[in-house]
Design an enzyme around this catalytic site. Structure first.
Site, PDB file in Angstrom:
ATOM      1  N   HIS A 188      32.916  44.657 137.035  1.00  0.00           N
ATOM      2  CA  HIS A 188      32.279  45.119 135.802  1.00  0.00           C
ATOM      3  C   HIS A 188      32.778  44.374 134.580  1.00  0.00           C
ATOM      4  CE1 HIS A 188      30.790  48.301 138.395  1.00  0.00           C
ATOM      5  NE2 HIS A 188      29.782  48.264 137.564  1.00  0.00           N
ATOM      6  N   ARG A 331      21.553  55.760 133.151  1.00  0.00           N
ATOM      7  CA  ARG A 331      22.043  56.106 134.486  1.00  0.00           C
ATOM      8  C   ARG A 331      23.149  57.138 134.335  1.00  0.00           C
ATOM      9  NH1 ARG A 331      24.889  51.552 137.945  1.00  0.00           N
ATOM     10  NH2 ARG A 331      26.601  51.789 136.462  1.00  0.00           N
ATOM     11  N   GLU A 429      20.723  51.216 145.955  1.00  0.00           N
ATOM     12  CA  GLU A 429      21.860  50.299 146.061  1.00  0.00           C
ATOM     13  C   GLU A 429      22.649  50.511 147.343  1.00  0.00           C
ATOM     14  OE1 GLU A 429      24.289  50.736 142.529  1.00  0.00           O
ATOM     15  OE2 GLU A 429      24.060  52.896 142.513  1.00  0.00           O
ATOM     16  N   ASP A 453      25.679  46.388 144.169  1.00  0.00           N
ATOM     17  CA  ASP A 453      26.196  47.229 145.244  1.00  0.00           C
ATOM     18  C   ASP A 453      25.407  47.036 146.533  1.00  0.00           C
ATOM     19  OD1 ASP A 453      28.505  48.600 144.359  1.00  0.00           O
ATOM     20  OD2 ASP A 453      27.265  49.730 142.975  1.00  0.00           O
ATOM     21  N   ARG A 463      32.890  43.802 146.483  1.00  0.00           N
ATOM     22  CA  ARG A 463      32.511  42.967 145.335  1.00  0.00           C
ATOM     23  C   ARG A 463      33.679  42.689 144.399  1.00  0.00           C
ATOM     24  NH1 ARG A 463      28.656  47.178 141.850  1.00  0.00           N
ATOM     25  NH2 ARG A 463      29.155  46.011 139.981  1.00  0.00           N
ATOM     26  N   CYS A 500      17.961  46.090 138.519  1.00  0.00           N
ATOM     27  CA  CYS A 500      18.882  46.110 137.379  1.00  0.00           C
ATOM     28  C   CYS A 500      20.233  45.491 137.726  1.00  0.00           C
ATOM     29  CB  CYS A 500      19.056  47.517 136.825  1.00  0.00           C
ATOM     30  SG  CYS A 500      19.826  48.642 137.982  1.00  0.00           S
TER      31      CYS A 500
HETATM   32  C1  PEP Z   1      24.336  47.505 140.889  1.00  0.00           C
HETATM   33  O1  PEP Z   1      25.072  47.983 141.745  1.00  0.00           O
HETATM   34  O2  PEP Z   1      23.606  46.513 141.079  1.00  0.00           O
HETATM   35  C2  PEP Z   1      24.290  48.096 139.538  1.00  0.00           C
HETATM   36  C3  PEP Z   1      23.388  47.717 138.657  1.00  0.00           C
HETATM   37  O3  PEP Z   1      25.227  49.020 139.223  1.00  0.00           O
HETATM   38  P1  PEP Z   1      26.769  48.649 138.904  1.00  0.00           P
HETATM   39  O4  PEP Z   1      26.869  47.151 138.813  1.00  0.00           O
HETATM   40  O5  PEP Z   1      27.121  49.318 137.633  1.00  0.00           O
HETATM   41  O6  PEP Z   1      27.483  49.203 140.079  1.00  0.00           O
HETATM   42 MG    MG Z   2      25.969  49.924 141.432  1.00  0.00          MG
END
Ligand code: PEP
Ligand code: MG
Length: 539
Positions: A188, A331, A429, A453, A463, A500
């Site tokens: 993140h 979200r 996801e 995810d 990840r 997204c």
């Molecule tokens: C994802 O998992 O692609 C997503 C958009 O959520 P995050 O990256 O916040 O886990």
């Molecule tokens: Mg995610």
């Protein structure tokens, strides 16, 4: 001049002075002392310095986040005056003839363990506070400054690693670039760097001891290199390239106000991802059609206690009002995994990414979830809101969410608060959600595919693990087929499906997404105009 290479997560270029954030654990050694009374005097002096630091922090926090949230710094000041805590430190110094740092570290651990073992949730949460004040005291005793996240001038941040909560606490106007020794391209923190349009390099073998705060650095995300103490000619060359980048960005500006439509007339919605109210400026600046992912959990990070319903309402309302008629998809809380918050007391897990996170926390601790839903539904009357739920794996989870939504509706009706239940969608996801997407499509208003995810869970690749970055392949045929499957399921039941995750901004795949019938791409604000350019050039 020292040149080092790393992996680039945002391809920009920046020059500026360095600030170093050093989190390496302070290892406190047990040392024998001749004169324990001298150590006790040192403790007294360190307490005074720590009190002053906390007082300053309190005053700053009152202005920035309000009195309620700032109160924690007052609590820390009181804890530093606690007789039991100080006496335990003094006793240890006197009886064991050890140095002040060691006595503070051991006492801090003992008290934290004692709090953590208590039944009362409030007292349990104080364990983190005792640790915090003890670390502060040790820092004061050893003369090491605290990691100041409030820099005087725009700077290149160099760190061993950065947590999402630290990143959100920094003043974004003051960050020119990130350079970290650790970290993964899909974390993140990397996502935040992309959102902020700043060059970021991870996996750079920097020796933090050798970096002088204030020294100049050039961070080149295009070449994946950082140059500390550059000579004048290298600086000039970098400045030339910065100017060229600015020119490219200027040309992109000409696309503002234009449609996202291919040469053959196919349209696509391009929205932007944000982490907080402060990011809405980037959305408008880059002319996104809406907000496709507001990661609301960032409201919960970097603070000492849960945000209240009113605090959340204020944040959501501000985003909605600023966006006017444009769609805003918020979200619900996706805490857990790499987004850890002490006051949630989530405990240590063997596999946090496969653990207690996101909707699982909300369904197990409905009070936390309901507070957020009440704030969201009340905010919904102020704009064009949709909500979506993360980490869904089954239809039963959606049913449970709807049961909680019903309870929240009743509570708001009873309280006679103006509210609206907005459009509700889910994130796709997990491979499970993909495989049952035809059933899920009949229950929800839309799908948003979280490819970050989805790639992690489909390819069985953490990840967060930088060692696996070479294996993390979101272009994998399995992922592309899953996206196609999800879009078909949605369309079969008259619903829309977007992406997204970071893959949505991958220009190599834009044409494939258009062909698949993806309805929306939500990307970091900086990618909105490059994506529009790409779509407008597609035949
Ligand atoms: C994802 O998992 O692609 C997503 C958009 O959520 P995050 O990256 O916040 O886990
Ligand atoms: Mg995610």
């Amino acid at each position: 001049m020292v040149k080092l290479n790393g992996k680039s997560v945002y391809k920009g270029i920046a020059v500026g002075p360095v600030v170093v954030l050093d989190h390496r654990e302070q290892k406190v050694k047990r040392s024998k002392v001749e004169n324990p009374e001298e150590e006790i005097v040192r403790v007294g002096q360190a307490v005074k310095v720590a009190q002053l630091q906390l007082h300053k922090l309190y005053k700053k926090a009152v202005v920035e986040v309000g009195e309620n949230s700032a109160a924690i710094f007052e609590v820390h000041q009181m804890m530093l005056e606690d007789d039991d805590y100080l006496e335990a430190i003094h006793n240890m110094i006197r009886t064991e003839m050890v140095g002040a740092e060691y006595a503070v570290a051991v006492t801090g651990d003992n008290f934290a363990e004692m709090f953590a073992g208590m039944d009362d949730d409030y007292m349990k949460a104080r364990a983190a506070d005792v640790k915090d004040i003890s670390n502060r005291l040790i820092q004061c005793l050893s003369g090491r400054g605290e990691n100041n996240l409030d820099f005087a001038e725009p700077s290149v941040v160099v760190a061993d690693d950065l947590s999402p909560s630290e990143t959100v606490q920094m003043d974004k106007e003051k960050i020119l670039a990130f350079v970290t020794v650790h970290g993964s391209a899909n974390s993140h923190t990397a996502i935040l760097a992309r959102m902020m349009n700043i060059p970021a390099l991870i996996g750079v073998p920097v020796d933090l001891e050798q970096i002088r705060p204030g020294m100049k650095a050039i961070v080149d995300g295009m070449q994946g290199e950082v140059i500390f103490d550059p000579v004048a000619s290298v600086c000039e060359d970098a400045q030339c390239r910065i100017d060229k980048e600015k020119e490219k960005l200027r040309l992109l500006q000409e696309l503002k106000g234009k449609e996202n439509v291919t040469l053959s007339g196919k349209r696509m919605n391009i929205y932007a991802n944000i982490g907080g109210v402060g990011d809405v400026g980037y959305v408008l600046e880059n002319d996104a059609g809406g907000i496709g992912l507001f990661r609301s959990e960032f409201l919960y990070l970097g603070r000492e206690d849960f945000p209240t319903e009113e605090e959340q309402l204020q944040a959501y309302r501000q985003v909605l009002q600023t966006m006017g008629e444009k769609k805003v998809i918020i979200r619900t809380l996706d805490i857990g995994a790499d987004k850890q918050v002490d006051y949630f007391n989530l405990g240590k897990e063997e596999n946090p990414a496969l653990g207690y996170r996101a909707i699982r926390i909300c369904l197990k601790q409905p009070d936390i979830f309901k507070t957020q839903l009440r704030a969201l539904f009340r905010a919904a009357v102020h704009g064009n809101l949709s909500v979506m739920y993360p980490m869904i794996t089954s239809t039963e989870e959606v049913e449970k969410i709807y049961a909680i939504v019903e309870e929240v509706k009743k509570e708001l009706e009873e309280a006679q608060a103006p509210f609206k239940v907005p459009e509700q969608g889910i994130m796709i996801e997990t491979p499970a959600a993909v495989m049952i997407s035809d059933s899920l499509a009949q229950m929800v208003d839309f799908f948003s595919i979280g490819t970050n995810d989805l790639t992690q869970y489909t390819l069985a690749i953490d990840r967060q693990n930088a060692k696996l970055d070479d294996f993390y392949n979101p272009h994998h045929e399995a992922i592309l087929r899953m996206i196609q499957m999800v879009v078909r399921s949605a369309h079969k039941y008259g619903k829309w499906a977007g992406i997204c995750g970071e893959l949505g901004a991958d220009l190599e795949l834009t044409e494939a997404f258009v062909r698949m019938g993806v309805d929306e791409l939500s990307v970091s604000p900086s990618m909105v105009l490059p994506l529009r350019k790409c779509i407008r050039e597609l035949a």
